[in-house]
Enzyme design. Structure first.
Site, PDB file in Angstrom:
ATOM      1  N   ASP A  13      80.369  20.998  20.015  1.00  0.00           N
ATOM      2  CA  ASP A  13      81.374  19.959  20.291  1.00  0.00           C
ATOM      3  C   ASP A  13      82.250  20.356  21.485  1.00  0.00           C
ATOM      4  OD1 ASP A  13      82.619  17.545  19.863  1.00  0.00           O
ATOM      5  OD2 ASP A  13      84.011  18.326  18.360  1.00  0.00           O
ATOM      6  N   ASN A  61      76.268   9.047  17.000  1.00  0.00           N
ATOM      7  CA  ASN A  61      76.252   9.036  18.473  1.00  0.00           C
ATOM      8  C   ASN A  61      75.601   7.775  19.053  1.00  0.00           C
ATOM      9  OD1 ASN A  61      75.815  12.659  18.877  1.00  0.00           O
ATOM     10  ND2 ASN A  61      77.679  11.423  18.797  1.00  0.00           N
TER      11      ASN A  61
END
Ligand code: FPP
Length: 222
Positions: A13, A61
């Site tokens: 991340d 996503n």
């Protein structure tokens, strides 16, 4: 350094924040992130990790802008073509897990090729792609006709032959699992670092293993 971590999960991340901080377009963060992913395969190999799983693209996503999704698919293609040699050099088995049917057809073909070309190796790199932990469990449950037990459900998971994770590393400063390998992370030690994924180094990885050794000693002593 030797580590007792055998199975590792990594939530990569902080790519976009890394790029923004440097005044670059967000996709540049993902591009640098891909470079670190490929390097990290090599580092894990050097540390003797048997299975390492990377969270490359989550079910969530797909909700990002078309531009970003297309750019990430472009990076996936780059990984499966230009970066392929670097990966093959590592002598690791590559397994992609997730709802691969959503990925563009020509990339699905490259995925199958890479998996079959590397299948004889014993160390495994798992790329979680179009992956969600809940979707994995629901999909597995739907394949079972009789009574669901932990044993038969586990056998039907996309990650059926992945051992339980010893440790999950999450970069980028957030302290959550975000639907990553929910079943396999049940007993994992969780390591969080503020370092954004594109800035992650072999030294950071080593530090996480040192933390793990200390932590399991404390936990075993309880
Ligand atoms: C999280 O950072 C990262 C991702 C959503 C994608 C991870 C992708 C790579 C490392 C590149 C390789 C990708 C593929 C598909 C092969 P973020 O975008 O959430 O960053 P932020 O937290 O700073 O917003």
């Amino acid at each position: 350094m030797k580590t007792s971590v055998q199975t590792l999960g990594i939530i990569m991340d902080g790519n976009r924040r890394y790029a923004t901080q440097k005044g670059l377009p967000r996709i540049e963060g993902h591009r640098s992130g891909l470079d670190i992913l490929v390097k990290c395969i090599e580092w894990c190999n050097e540390f003797g990790i048997k299975d390492v799983a990377f969270y490359a693209f989550s079910t969530e996503n797909w909700k990002r802008s078309k531009q970003e999704v297309d750019a990430l698919m472009g990076l996936l293609e780059y990984m499966l073509t230009e970066k392929k040699e670097d990966i093959l050099k590592q002598d690791v088995r590559i397994r992609f897990v997730g709802d691969i049917t959503k990925i563009p057809k020509k990339l699905q073909k490259l995925i199958v090729e890479m998996e079959s070309q590397t299948k004889k190796h014993t160390k495994t790199v798992w790329i979680c792609l179009s992956y969600g932990g809940r979707a994995e469990i629901v999909t597995a449950a739907n394949t079972i006709t009789g009574t669901i037990t932990e044993t038969n459900l586990e056998k039907s998971l996309w990650t059926a032959d992945m051992p339980d994770l010893d440790m999950v590393i999450r970069t980028g400063g957030n302290h959550r699992l975000s639907n990553f390998l929910l079943w396999k992370a049940s007993y994992a030690e969780l390591y969080f670092t503020k370092t954004k994924w594109p800035a992650f180094t072999k030294q950071h990885l080593k530090r996480s293993f040192e933390w793990y050794e200390k932590n399991i000693q404390i936990n075993n002593g309880k």
